[in-house]
Scaffold this motif. Structure first.
Motif, PDB file in Angstrom:
ATOM      1  N   GLY A 119       0.778  -1.223   0.085  1.00  0.00           N
ATOM      2  CA  GLY A 119       0.060   0.054   0.039  1.00  0.00           C
ATOM      3  C   GLY A 119       0.747   1.310   0.017  1.00  0.00           C
ATOM      4  O   GLY A 119       2.065   1.266   0.221  1.00  0.00           O
ATOM      5  N   ASP A 120       0.047   2.533  -0.405  1.00  0.00           N
ATOM      6  CA  ASP A 120       0.658   3.634  -0.554  1.00  0.00           C
ATOM      7  C   ASP A 120       1.507   3.683  -1.711  1.00  0.00           C
ATOM      8  O   ASP A 120       2.647   3.815  -1.821  1.00  0.00           O
ATOM      9  N   VAL A 121       0.954   2.971  -2.863  1.00  0.00           N
ATOM     10  CA  VAL A 121       1.528   2.892  -4.027  1.00  0.00           C
ATOM     11  C   VAL A 121       1.869   4.245  -4.689  1.00  0.00           C
ATOM     12  O   VAL A 121       2.997   4.623  -5.082  1.00  0.00           O
ATOM     13  N   CYS A 122       0.911   5.219  -4.458  1.00  0.00           N
ATOM     14  CA  CYS A 122       1.126   6.679  -5.156  1.00  0.00           C
ATOM     15  C   CYS A 122       0.927   7.786  -3.796  1.00  0.00           C
ATOM     16  O   CYS A 122       0.594   7.364  -2.788  1.00  0.00           O
ATOM     17  N   ALA A 123       1.802   8.894  -4.182  1.00  0.00           N
ATOM     18  CA  ALA A 123       1.641   9.655  -3.095  1.00  0.00           C
ATOM     19  C   ALA A 123       0.310  10.503  -2.904  1.00  0.00           C
ATOM     20  O   ALA A 123      -0.091  11.136  -1.657  1.00  0.00           O
ATOM     21  N   ASP A 124      -0.513  10.621  -4.031  1.00  0.00           N
ATOM     22  CA  ASP A 124      -1.623  11.395  -3.907  1.00  0.00           C
ATOM     23  C   ASP A 124      -2.704  10.588  -4.695  1.00  0.00           C
ATOM     24  O   ASP A 124      -2.334   9.845  -5.661  1.00  0.00           O
ATOM     25  N   PRO A 125      -4.109  10.730  -4.279  1.00  0.00           N
ATOM     26  CA  PRO A 125      -5.138  10.053  -5.149  1.00  0.00           C
ATOM     27  C   PRO A 125      -5.133  10.706  -6.376  1.00  0.00           C
ATOM     28  O   PRO A 125      -6.455  10.874  -6.812  1.00  0.00           O
ATOM     29  N   HIS A 126      -4.459  10.991  -7.400  1.00  0.00           N
ATOM     30  CA  HIS A 126      -4.441  11.682  -8.510  1.00  0.00           C
ATOM     31  C   HIS A 126      -4.284  10.637  -9.761  1.00  0.00           C
ATOM     32  O   HIS A 126      -3.552   9.988  -9.621  1.00  0.00           O
ATOM     33  N   GLU A 127      -5.430  10.705 -10.692  1.00  0.00           N
ATOM     34  CA  GLU A 127      -5.094   9.839 -11.688  1.00  0.00           C
ATOM     35  C   GLU A 127      -3.847   9.706 -12.484  1.00  0.00           C
ATOM     36  O   GLU A 127      -3.310   8.795 -12.697  1.00  0.00           O
ATOM     37  N   ALA A 128      -3.285  11.054 -12.677  1.00  0.00           N
ATOM     38  CA  ALA A 128      -1.874  11.084 -13.192  1.00  0.00           C
ATOM     39  C   ALA A 128      -0.852  10.352 -12.564  1.00  0.00           C
ATOM     40  O   ALA A 128       0.194   9.471 -13.015  1.00  0.00           O
ATOM     41  N   ASP A 129      -0.978  10.252 -11.223  1.00  0.00           N
ATOM     42  CA  ASP A 129       0.296   9.291 -10.391  1.00  0.00           C
ATOM     43  C   ASP A 129       0.021   7.582 -10.765  1.00  0.00           C
ATOM     44  O   ASP A 129       1.021   7.334 -10.768  1.00  0.00           O
TER      45      ASP A 129
END
Length: 289
Positions: free
Chosen positions: A79-89
């Motif tokens: 988990g916490d694959v990405c820094a923010d829940p933004h589609e681009a991430d």
């Protein structure tokens, strides 16, 4: 439904080359908290200025895994694959993660959007996004729990029906060995900051369920706390691997999160055979600007 929470088990059978008796050695890599970002300037204020961009940590992880002199069955990302829940991430994460040898199983963390993970990362071949799911691989049963419940995103409480699903799924496994995985830690540690602000607040209920299957449980693998830890309670082993990006410290009477710049990123090698669990930590080069 593949991604339905605490509705039904989801069993994903791996190619026959991976299917074997549980007595054989099962080898996987445990990674967590990569915090991949599409923003080249991403650097939150709580991270020391000396720490480089999180994507650099994933790149160092890729180099280290490709250089390993042995094969493994899968990679588990807790988990916490990405820094923010933004589609681009997640498009950025997909580009990076598809370079890893697969398959890779990914759980959503509190920084993630499970919706974006399912839509952008999951392909059912190299990348498998798991929420509340049950995966059989090589005679072992990987049971994953999406711990992003109501309340504080860092310290959630899980709903009754989800806890019931987890208990029923573990009970239905039978005599084969179990690997449990989740993002948040359910166990109290004795470190006030972790226990009050970083764990599942009704995690004692999860612990009781796990204790009931301890004779078949190889371990509980989690992330979230950004540090290498091992905990034991009532015969249950809890393993956290360090973040590949930035790590934190923990000690008695600690009341707030403190960065640990002396601890490099890393990952864990996990080797299972029957009721034996062996975990070895691999350190990455220190991640600095």
């Amino acid at each position: 439904m593949v991604f339905a929470k605490y509705k039904e088990s989801v069993t994903i059978f791996q190619p026959e080359v991976l299917l074997a008796k549980a007595a054989r050695l099962l080898t996987f890599l445990h990674i967590s908290d990569t915090h991949i970002s599409s923003d080249p300037a991403y650097h939150p204020p709580w991270i020391p200025e000396s720490v480089a961009h999180p994507n650099r940590g994933t790149e160092l992880l890729l180099d280290a895994i490709k250089a390993l002199p042995f094969a493994f069955d899968f990679i588990l990302h807790t988990g916490d694959v990405c820094a923010d829940p933004h589609e681009a991430d997640y498009f950025c994460a997909r580009e990076l993660l598809l370079q890893f040898p697969g398959p890779m199983y990914l759980l959503p963390g509190n920084h993630d959007s499970a919706t974006h993970m399912e839509a952008i990362l999951h392909d059912g071949q190299a990348l498998h996004v798991l929420r509340d799911a049950h995966v059989e691989v090589s005679g072992y049963h990987l049971v994953t729990l999406d711990t992003n419940g109501p309340g504080d995103a860092h310290a959630p409480c899980l709903p009754d029906e989800q806890i019931a699903w987890f208990a029923q799924t573990l009970a239905a496994v039978g005599d084969q060995p179990i690997i449990a995985a989740m993002h948040h830690l359910p166990l109290a540690t004795g470190v006030p900051w972790l226990d009050e602000h970083m764990r599942i607040q009704n995690g004692d209920r999860i612990q009781r369920i796990l204790r009931g299957r301890r004779d078949k449980l190889a371990g509980v693998f989690h992330g979230h706390i950004h540090q290498q830890t091992e905990a034991h309670k009532d015969g249950v082993l809890y393993i956290c691997c360090p973040s590949t990006w930035s790590n934190l410290t923990g000690y008695p009477d600690m009341r707030e999160g403190i960065a640990d710049p002396l601890t490099a990123g890393g990952f864990n090698l996990v080797m299972l055979s029957g009721n034996r669990s062996f975990v070895r930590r691999y350190n990455l080069p220190r991640l600095t600007r």
